[in-house]
Write an enzyme that holds these catalytic residues in place. Sequence first.
Site, mmCIF file in Angstrom:
data_model
loop_
_atom_site.group_PDB
_atom_site.id
_atom_site.type_symbol
_atom_site.label_atom_id
_atom_site.label_comp_id
_atom_site.label_asym_id
_atom_site.label_seq_id
_atom_site.Cartn_x
_atom_site.Cartn_y
_atom_site.Cartn_z
ATOM 1 N N HIS A 297 43.397 -25.925 35.739
ATOM 2 C CA HIS A 297 42.567 -24.743 36.012
ATOM 3 C C HIS A 297 41.643 -25.292 34.529
ATOM 4 C CE1 HIS A 297 44.989 -23.557 39.622
ATOM 5 N NE2 HIS A 297 44.116 -22.223 39.583
ATOM 6 N N GLN B 169 43.229 15.249 75.908
ATOM 7 C CA GLN B 169 44.156 13.858 74.992
ATOM 8 C C GLN B 169 45.226 14.145 76.550
ATOM 9 O OE1 GLN B 169 42.556 12.079 73.436
ATOM 10 N NE2 GLN B 169 41.303 13.030 74.051
ATOM 11 N N ASP C 61 34.888 11.078 72.151
ATOM 12 C CA ASP C 61 35.469 9.361 73.338
ATOM 13 C C ASP C 61 34.089 8.657 73.609
ATOM 14 O OD1 ASP C 61 38.166 9.744 72.592
ATOM 15 O OD2 ASP C 61 38.669 10.944 74.785
ATOM 16 N N GLU D 238 45.520 10.511 64.847
ATOM 17 C CA GLU D 238 44.058 10.088 65.416
ATOM 18 C C GLU D 238 42.558 10.410 65.401
ATOM 19 O OE1 GLU D 238 43.272 7.346 69.165
ATOM 20 O OE2 GLU D 238 44.482 9.072 70.034
ATOM 21 N N HIS D 239 42.843 11.965 65.964
ATOM 22 C CA HIS D 239 41.428 12.381 66.236
ATOM 23 C C HIS D 239 41.970 14.264 66.100
ATOM 24 C CE1 HIS D 239 42.043 10.243 69.852
ATOM 25 N NE2 HIS D 239 40.524 10.150 69.293
ATOM 26 N N HIS E 142 45.262 12.189 79.282
ATOM 27 C CA HIS E 142 45.627 10.026 79.098
ATOM 28 C C HIS E 142 46.314 9.283 79.706
ATOM 29 C CE1 HIS E 142 42.082 8.502 76.997
ATOM 30 N NE2 HIS E 142 41.816 9.829 76.052
#
Length: 431
Positions: free
Chosen positions: A415, A255, A356, A322-323, A258
């Site tokens: 109504h 990661q 991934d 996230e992960h 990235h």
Amino acid sequence: MQLLVNPSPEKWKKNLARPVQKTKAINKIVKPILKKVQKNGDKALRKFAQEYDHVQLDSLLVSAQEIATAKTLVSEELKAAIAVAKSNIERFHAAQASPELIEEVMPGVICRRKSVPIQRVGLYIPGGTAPLFSTVLMLGVPAQLAGCKEIVLCTPPNREGKIHPAILYTAELIGISKIIKVGGAQAIAALTFGTDSVPQVDKIFGPGNQYVTAAKQLVTKFGVAIDMPAGPSEVLVYADDSAVPAFVAADLLSQAEHGVDSQVILVTPSEKFAKKVLKELNEQLEQLPRKDIAFKALTNSTAVVMEDAEKALALINHYAPEHLIIAVENEEEVVDGIYNAGSVFIGNYTPESAGDYASGTNHTLPTYGYARNYSGVSLDSFVKKITYQKITEEGLKKLGPMVEVMAENELLHAHKNAVTIRLNSLKGKKK
């Protein structure tokens, strides 16, 4: 990568702070881009291509010839890997389809709910430091399965005005032919407002840098929806002495590479284990082609020794990664205690990289703590749930008086009358 030992809960927010997003400064750059694309369309897109991608484009659209050429440039080995990934992603996402729900809630009152595809979707595929052809699968496959009528793919060109062949090959493989050479915030603007080359869409999907993320959040003011406010990638690994330090280090680096604004977190009950991981991390880092990027990301990152298992779990849910990789002996117990995470990877032999690319789950996930209130992309992301109801004459006789009472007590007399006029009509039928 800093090492903390049993930090107190009141310090977690500061200890685990993500890299600061300079929102005001970024928006100051992005807003004029949106306005220029809205006003000038393709002309603005070509100008931005020169400015940001350093290329002069004759056409923004990828031609059929470019797609055909791309097929010849992708190795058979990669084609085979993409085929396996596509199959797994299709299988897992197809299984997410929910049948139409039909329920007679009381005699004569029938309610229905069914999924209807979003008609026009835009897929943003990053292509800067890493051409993410895997994201084409993650977004394109569920879009096709959902039955979206129009799928538009935007991705930035290189300095030769070309798109990475693997992106084009993968798009063609899953049936996407509308591919536009445009990246960054300008791509998001084009999908929002529409230009001569780029169709306007109803919802925009895909990860991107901080400018893309800012643009996605800003364009929601113009009636377009987005998948989620995703930002830089991140992973948290929770591991004990049953884990393999080399595996954990590899997952953290996967990661970190990235981008420089990525963040990785290690949580472990053992300081000795943490130091083993940090040693492995430094050794593996030196072997990476993207080690400069990963090194900068590691400066945003932290190893936390948390001896109290309950506090460790609380810290993980506080961070909302996230992960999340769980490599501990009591893995199922820990998994059951997780309620804030984008996607969870369980056991020593489940690297985050599998998700991934090819395990079948989606890699487009909420970052920056948004896992507290957002889900990752799924088949449901590409559909709307429409409800229906049909009431028979007998059903209205039973339900109508209840509606009249409720409407009258809310002082909404029109109504009430919409029911009363029908009930009176039914009374007249019997005379």
